[in-house]
Write a protein that holds these residues in place. Structure first.
Motif, PDB file in Angstrom:
ATOM      1  N   UNK A   1       0.834  -1.208   0.000  1.00 50.77           N
ATOM      2  CA  UNK A   1       0.000   0.000   0.000  1.00 50.77           C
ATOM      3  C   UNK A   1       0.866   1.254   0.000  1.00 50.77           C
ATOM      4  N   UNK A   2       1.915   1.274   0.801  1.00 52.76           N
ATOM      5  CA  UNK A   2       2.814   2.435   0.842  1.00 52.76           C
ATOM      6  C   UNK A   2       3.548   2.622  -0.489  1.00 52.76           C
ATOM      7  N   UNK A   3       3.963   1.533  -1.100  1.00 49.61           N
ATOM      8  CA  UNK A   3       4.644   1.619  -2.395  1.00 49.61           C
ATOM      9  C   UNK A   3       3.690   2.170  -3.465  1.00 49.61           C
ATOM     10  N   UNK A   4       2.436   1.719  -3.438  1.00 55.88           N
ATOM     11  CA  UNK A   4       1.459   2.238  -4.395  1.00 55.88           C
ATOM     12  C   UNK A   4       1.205   3.724  -4.167  1.00 55.88           C
ATOM     13  N   UNK A   5       1.138   4.139  -2.926  1.00 53.74           N
ATOM     14  CA  UNK A   5       0.939   5.549  -2.602  1.00 53.74           C
ATOM     15  C   UNK A   5       2.128   6.380  -3.084  1.00 53.74           C
TER      16      UNK A   5
END
Length: 183
Positions: free
Chosen positions: A24-28
């Motif tokens: 999720x953090x990488x996508x953000x």
């Protein structure tokens, strides 16, 4: 035995939670990077160019109106040679370079558009520039029978498009950075 199974189960759940959170953090981060590219390479420059062009055109128009307040190009009396010469100077020096820069942004950075397809408005902009390029080429050859592009400039629409796109992406950027939207 139950303690071992519970420990392994908790470790597995912890691993999955860490993996999902990292994903999720990488996508953000990737979304933020794209928004930053859209702002710096397309919507920001397009907004600046449309605003500069609009303000410069307004200054030109205010300076070159006829006594009745109308433009020489929307008047019963055709423009005088002095008015046409002044128009050619402004087009070749200011307006054409500005709209060419807008067109070049569209061509070079179409991958940064927010829309899934090329908006017709941007295609009209590109056609308008091409129409003016041929007009200016004729001027260079000494032919002054045409003074405008064969395709109209979507002035209001391109201004709204650039302004709204820029503002929307700035809000998205603030959201992704965790900033509150106070305005």
């Amino acid at each position: 035995m139950i303690a071992v199974v519970v420990t392994i189960g908790l470790a597995f759940v912890g691993y999955i939670a860490t993996y999902v959170n990292g994903l999720r953090l990488a996508q953000r981060q990737e979304r933020l990077a794209r928004v930053n590219r859209q702002l710096s390479n397309f919507y920001g420059p397009l907004f600046a160019l449309t605003e500069a062009n609009s303000r410069t055109f307004a200054a030109f128009a205010a300076r070159n109106v006829r006594p009745d307040g109308r433009s020489p190009f929307v008047h019963e009396t055709p423009p005088a040679e002095e008015e046409l010469a002044e128009w050619r100077l402004w087009v070749t020096t200011v307006f054409l370079p500005n709209i060419q820069a807008m067109r070049d942004l569209v061509i070079r950075h179409a991958d940064l558009l927010s829309e899934p397809e090329m908006p017709p408005l941007l295609l009209q902009l590109c056609a308008h520039v091409s129409g003016y390029e041929i007009t200016v080429a004729r001027w260079a050859q000494g032919s002054y029978d045409q003074h405008q592009s064969v395709v109209s400039f979507p002035s209001q629409e391109i201004g709204v498009y650039a302004r709204e796109g820029f503002a929307r992406l700035k809000r998205e950027q603030a959201r992704l950075l965790g900033r509150r939207d106070d305005g």
